[in-house]
Design an enzyme around this catalytic site. Structure first.
Site, PDB file in Angstrom:
ATOM      1  N   LYS A 110       0.828  -1.218   0.000  1.00 25.53           N
ATOM      2  CA  LYS A 110       0.000   0.000   0.000  1.00 25.53           C
ATOM      3  C   LYS A 110       0.853   1.255   0.000  1.00 25.53           C
ATOM      4  CE  LYS A 110      -4.368  -1.769   1.208  1.00 25.53           C
ATOM      5  NZ  LYS A 110      -5.419  -1.967   2.176  1.00 25.53           N
ATOM      6  N   LYS A 192      -4.049 -12.069  -5.745  1.00 27.49           N
ATOM      7  CA  LYS A 192      -5.272 -12.401  -4.995  1.00 27.49           C
ATOM      8  C   LYS A 192      -6.448 -11.555  -5.492  1.00 27.49           C
ATOM      9  CE  LYS A 192      -5.123  -9.083  -1.311  1.00 27.49           C
ATOM     10  NZ  LYS A 192      -5.286  -8.627  -0.001  1.00 27.49           N
ATOM     11  N   LYS A 195     -10.911  -6.168  -4.001  1.00 28.32           N
ATOM     12  CA  LYS A 195     -12.006  -5.256  -4.355  1.00 28.32           C
ATOM     13  C   LYS A 195     -11.504  -3.961  -4.971  1.00 28.32           C
ATOM     14  CE  LYS A 195     -12.348  -4.587   0.613  1.00 28.32           C
ATOM     15  NZ  LYS A 195     -13.104  -5.129   1.713  1.00 28.32           N
TER      16      LYS A 195
HETATM   17  P1  TYM Z   1     -10.541  -7.010   4.430  1.00 29.28           P
HETATM   18  O1  TYM Z   1     -11.723  -6.138   4.653  1.00 29.28           O
HETATM   19  O2  TYM Z   1      -9.563  -6.619   3.380  1.00 29.28           O
HETATM   20  O3  TYM Z   1     -11.026  -8.481   4.069  1.00 29.28           O
HETATM   21  C1  TYM Z   1     -12.009  -9.152   4.839  1.00 29.28           C
HETATM   22  C2  TYM Z   1     -11.683 -10.629   4.945  1.00 29.28           C
HETATM   23  O4  TYM Z   1     -11.628 -11.237   3.658  1.00 29.28           O
HETATM   24  C3  TYM Z   1     -10.395 -11.952   3.499  1.00 29.28           C
HETATM   25  N1  TYM Z   1      -9.991 -11.885   2.087  1.00 29.28           N
HETATM   26  C4  TYM Z   1      -9.751 -12.963   1.317  1.00 29.28           C
HETATM   27  N2  TYM Z   1      -9.814 -14.280   1.579  1.00 29.28           N
HETATM   28  C5  TYM Z   1      -9.533 -15.133   0.560  1.00 29.28           C
HETATM   29  N3  TYM Z   1      -9.184 -14.728  -0.681  1.00 29.28           N
HETATM   30  C6  TYM Z   1      -9.105 -13.413  -0.997  1.00 29.28           C
HETATM   31  N4  TYM Z   1      -8.784 -13.024  -2.228  1.00 29.28           N
HETATM   32  C7  TYM Z   1      -9.390 -12.468   0.030  1.00 29.28           C
HETATM   33  N5  TYM Z   1      -9.420 -11.097   0.080  1.00 29.28           N
HETATM   34  C8  TYM Z   1      -9.781 -10.763   1.340  1.00 29.28           C
HETATM   35  C9  TYM Z   1      -9.430 -11.214   4.415  1.00 29.28           C
HETATM   36  O5  TYM Z   1      -8.314 -12.011   4.740  1.00 29.28           O
HETATM   37  C10 TYM Z   1     -10.301 -10.891   5.598  1.00 29.28           C
HETATM   38  O6  TYM Z   1     -10.401 -11.994   6.463  1.00 29.28           O
HETATM   39  N6  TYM Z   1      -7.596  -5.782   8.273  1.00 29.28           N
HETATM   40  C11 TYM Z   1      -8.705  -6.595   7.888  1.00 29.28           C
HETATM   41  C12 TYM Z   1      -9.952  -6.325   8.687  1.00 29.28           C
HETATM   42  C13 TYM Z   1      -9.778  -6.370  10.174  1.00 29.28           C
HETATM   43  C14 TYM Z   1      -9.759  -7.536  10.977  1.00 29.28           C
HETATM   44  C15 TYM Z   1      -9.603  -7.062  12.322  1.00 29.28           C
HETATM   45  C16 TYM Z   1      -9.848  -8.895  10.711  1.00 29.28           C
HETATM   46  C17 TYM Z   1      -9.653  -5.302  10.992  1.00 29.28           C
HETATM   47  N7  TYM Z   1      -9.544  -5.704  12.298  1.00 29.28           N
HETATM   48  C18 TYM Z   1      -9.529  -7.957  13.395  1.00 29.28           C
HETATM   49  C19 TYM Z   1      -9.774  -9.778  11.778  1.00 29.28           C
HETATM   50  C20 TYM Z   1      -9.620  -9.316  13.120  1.00 29.28           C
HETATM   51  C21 TYM Z   1      -9.034  -6.323   6.425  1.00 29.28           C
HETATM   52  O7  TYM Z   1      -8.711  -5.272   5.892  1.00 29.28           O
HETATM   53  O8  TYM Z   1      -9.790  -7.279   5.814  1.00 29.28           O
END
Ligand code: TYM
Length: 325
Positions: A110, A192, A195
């Site tokens: 990022k 991967k 979005k």
């Molecule tokens: P975020 O919002 O980017 O994604 C949400 C969840 O989706 C999973 N994910 C994927 N899994 C499989 N294949 C993919 N291509 C893929 N893209 C996204 C992510 O691994 C995630 O589980 N920082 C985190 C959000 C967060 C969080 C937390 C998670 C904030 N605090 C505390 C767990 C515990 C995030 O940006 O996820």
């Protein structure tokens, strides 16, 4: 066991988010105490529009519910409504080495992308995530593979704090989905699914049948004709096989056999049909919930209240140990 996880409100929810995270959550809520957060404070680290933020938050609550998260079983809430998250973040900032933050893969990626205006929030992001998890004395964090490193850092921060000030935080474990921990882009299968990429590269959980068919038929596949799982040599077909397996419950081996004498086009057509029917209940439930905004807002309000009771108790304990009270 106590489970905690979250998703950012900005952008749409794609099937990577579903298979990596949400799908695990739905299963885990049956036997555990689950807390699922919409992490709006995390979303502020990337460009966003304040005018649409509330709508996006509501939409994510609808995604949680449409995916099968049951508010009777799990707590659903919005991060910024429980102010303990930001307060604990500051305390944890003071035990986190900057070097641990700069080596995070997501930060490295990022910081390249937002080079022109790199904000400190992007660097400190994993500390906010650690606060999210540690406030609830979490045992298990179900996430996709891309978040594993952040959970590792959370463990380090918890241990450091406990060593320095005395036992306050439980050290959490990460839980990756068996088959969907890393869903790849439909257009660049070495990357991967994300979005922030162009819409053809991901499948939204609420995409309409025509969009699903179009995106799957146009998905980039590999040279050759054989439908065989081999992520290195055939990343495109392997990713589609992973999707087929996850939504049909059939093993990859079974699918290789089923499509042994078939071409890519036939395989894709069958996958598109499977996805259209598998995602239909999500589209239907979403439509129902869109008409019940007051109900959804009430769930978030009650969720924040319940979450805050737990968060407050951990924060008080941390402050006491640090000599702040
Ligand atoms: P975020 O919002 O980017 O994604 C949400 C969840 O989706 C999973 N994910 C994927 N899994 C499989 N294949 C993919 N291509 C893929 N893209 C996204 C992510 O691994 C995630 O589980 N920082 C985190 C959000 C967060 C969080 C937390 C998670 C904030 N605090 C505390 C767990 C515990 C995030 O940006 O996820």
């Amino acid at each position: 066991m106590r489970i905690f996880s979250g998703i950012q409100p900005t952008g749409i929810i794609h099937i990577g988010n579903y298979l990596g995270a949400l799908n695990q959550w739905v299963e885990l809520q049956e036997k555990n105490e689950c807390i699922f957060c919409i992490v709006d404070l995390h979303a502020l680290t990337a460009p966003f529009d304040p005018k649409t933020l509330q709508d996006l938050i509501l939409e994510k609550a609808i995604v949680y519910l449409a995916s099968g998260i049951d508010p009777e079983k799990s707590i659903i809430f919005v991060q910024s409504q429980v102010k303990e998250h930001t307060e604990l973040t500051w305390l944890l900032n003071t035990v986190t080495p900057v070097g641990d933050l700069t080596r995070m893969t997501q930060y490295k990626e990022k910081s390249k992308k937002f080079k022109a205006n790199l904000n400190a929030g992007l660097l400190n992001y994993p500390i906010l995530m650690a606060a999210d998890i540690l406030l609830y004395q979490t045992d298990v964090v179900p996430v996709g593979e891309d978040q594993e490193q952040h959970v590792e850092l959370t463990r380090t921060i918890a241990r450091k704090f406990n060593q320095k000030f005395g036992q306050v935080f439980k050290v959490p474990e990460v839980k990756l989905s068996k088959s969907g921990a890393r869903i790849m882009s439909l257009q660049e299968p070495a990357k991967k699914m994300s979005k922030t990429d162009k819409p053809e590269s991901y499948l939204g959980l609420f995409d309409e049948p025509e969009e699903i068919k179009g995106k799957i038929m146009r998905a980039v596949t590999d040279t050759g004709r054989v439908i065989k799982y081999n992520p290195k040599a055939k990343p495109g077909i392997s990713n589609l096989l992973t999707l087929y397996s996850a939504f049909s419950g059939k093993s990859i081996k079974e699918l290789e056999k089923k499509f042994k004498k078939k071409g890519y086009a036939e395989f894709k057509k069958s996958l598109a049909e499977l996805l259209v029917s598998s995602l239909e209940p999500f589209r239907r439930k979403r439509k129902e919930l869109l008409a019940r905004e007051v109900y959804v807002q009430e769930i978030l309000k009650q969720g924040a209240k319940r979450a805050q009771v737990i968060a407050q108790s951990t924060l008080e304990n941390a402050k006491k140990k640090m000599g702040l009270t």
